[in-house]
Enzyme design. Structure first.
Site, PDB file in Angstrom:
ATOM      1  N   CYS A 133       0.826  -1.207   0.000  1.00 16.68           N
ATOM      2  CA  CYS A 133       0.000   0.000   0.000  1.00 16.68           C
ATOM      3  C   CYS A 133       0.862   1.259   0.000  1.00 16.68           C
ATOM      4  O   CYS A 133       1.378   1.680   1.036  1.00 16.68           O
ATOM      5  CB  CYS A 133      -0.923  -0.016   1.221  1.00 16.68           C
ATOM      6  N   CYS A 136      -0.430   4.139   2.128  1.00 14.01           N
ATOM      7  CA  CYS A 136      -0.205   3.983   3.570  1.00 14.01           C
ATOM      8  C   CYS A 136       1.259   4.223   3.932  1.00 14.01           C
ATOM      9  O   CYS A 136       1.541   4.871   4.938  1.00 14.01           O
ATOM     10  CB  CYS A 136      -0.551   2.562   4.035  1.00 14.01           C
ATOM     11  N   ASP A 137       2.169   3.678   3.155  1.00 11.23           N
ATOM     12  CA  ASP A 137       3.574   3.607   3.592  1.00 11.23           C
ATOM     13  C   ASP A 137       4.546   4.439   2.767  1.00 11.23           C
ATOM     14  O   ASP A 137       5.714   4.578   3.149  1.00 11.23           O
ATOM     15  CB  ASP A 137       4.043   2.139   3.557  1.00 11.23           C
TER      16      ASP A 137
END
Ligand code: NDP
Length: 318
Positions: A133, A136-137
């Site tokens: 992701c 997200c990261d």
């Protein structure tokens, strides 16, 4: 707890089924699952959902779907179904939170989860540079070189997102062409910060405590090379979340729930399936939402027929 209808899953399919079922007076209980809102909460911009000419952020869209479902009386339970018995009447579902729920009818909309390459290093370095992701990261790797594995729309989307944050994005494609849509391919190819490596497979992800690079093998020449990157984003497709239904619902060889043609009916009476969990082909938010609508209509009809049969049996026996 006993309900006429329980919906398992909170992606576009689950929430759309809930909107229709709630408006039909079925007072659905929707069990949100391990990732409330589903995969779209992990994406950035959704540009192809009809009705949003400027695009919409995935998490925002899911929030709005939830509110719409709740507005008509859907109860959302933030819990995870860990076991089911769908062959009996009523159907029974058990959650991690300790609930036992009974239902006349069930709509399964548990979606799918990212696939992994199957390397031991993915587990070891998950959260330490290995991710599925970018939204997200990606931020953790700003200004650093990263790799994205895959050649589909997801991989292109991840690469484009990361190209705005990272010093260089290496897109690792295992064939000499991509599966992604033409428009996504064109964007990736035009982006000077994305370097596409064709015909390569990832043999290993390097690093002990955090990602330091990848080992690649060229599929035509066999040449092995190493690439220094600080993160690897795996975007190679998805697998359906059907483990808890195995042995009860009929699945295809990839684990997708089989539904009857032109319907969302499964092999079990009163059990319907919608969204990515039964769709290895289209897998779009809009098609998931469409099949969620179908599942609610199918469930509503089934419940009505059943109530009719029960009441006609009761009157003929009296
Ligand atoms: P896809 O199945 O479309 O693509 C998977 C990609 O990963 C393919 O290029 C495949 O290669 C590659 N791959 C599979 N296994 C491996 C492996 N072991 N090693 C290396 N590469 C591998 O999945 P996506 O998640 O990209 O897309 C799923 C669906 O969602 C599609 O319908 C897509 O259009 C849609 N989508 C749409 C978006 C949008 O419109 N904005 C964004 C994201 C997804 P190969 O081609 O060789 O099999």
């Amino acid at each position: 707890m006993k309900r006429p209808l329980v919906i398992v899953g909170s992606g576009p399919a689950g929430y759309t089924a809930a909107i229709y079922a709630a408006r039909a007076g079925l007072e659905p209980l929707l069990i949100a699952g391990p990732e409330p809102g589903g995969q779209l909460t992990k994406t950035s911009e959704v540009e192809n959902f009809p009705g949003y000419p400027e695009g919409v952020l995935g998490p925002q869209m899911m929030e709005e779907l939830r509110k719409q479902a709740e507005r008509f009386g859907t109860q959302v339970l933030y819990d995870v179904v860990e076991k089911v018995e769908l062959r009996t009447h009523p159907k029974r579902l058990w959650t991690l939170g300790g609930e036992e729920i009974q239902a006349e009818a069930v709509i399964v909309a548990t979606g799918s989860s990212p696939r992994w390459l199957g390397l031991e290093a993915e587990r070891r370095l998950y959260g330490a540079g290995v991710s599925a992701c970018a939204v997200c990261d990606g931020y953790f790797f700003r200004g650093q070189p990263v790799a994205v594995v895959g050649g589909g729309d997801s991989a292109c989307e991840e690469a484009l997102y990361l190209s705005k944050l990272c010093s260089q994005v290496h897109l690792l494609v295992r064939r000499d062409q991509m599966r992604a849509s033409q428009i996504m391919q064109a964007r990736v190819k035009a982006n000077p910060n994305i370097h596409i490596h064709w015909n390569v497979v990832v043999e290993d992800i390097l690093g002990e405590k955090f990602v330091e690079g990848v080992r690649l093998r060229h599929t035509r020449t066999g040449e092995v090379s190493e690439l220094a990157v600080r993160a690897v984003f795996v975007a190679i497709g998805h697998q359906p979340n059907t483990a808890i239904f195995a042995g009860q619902l009929e699945l295809d060889d990839q684990g997708y729930i089989l539904t009857q043609p032109k319907s969302t009916r499964t092999n079990l009476e009163g059990v319907f399936a919608a969204g990515d969990v039964q769709d290895p082909v289209y897998r779009q938010a809009v098609t998931a939402a469409g099949s969620g609508c179908m599942a609610a209509l199918d469930a509503e009809r089934w419940l009505s027929e059943k109530a009719y049969l029960l009441s006609s049996r009761a009157s003929s026996s009296s």
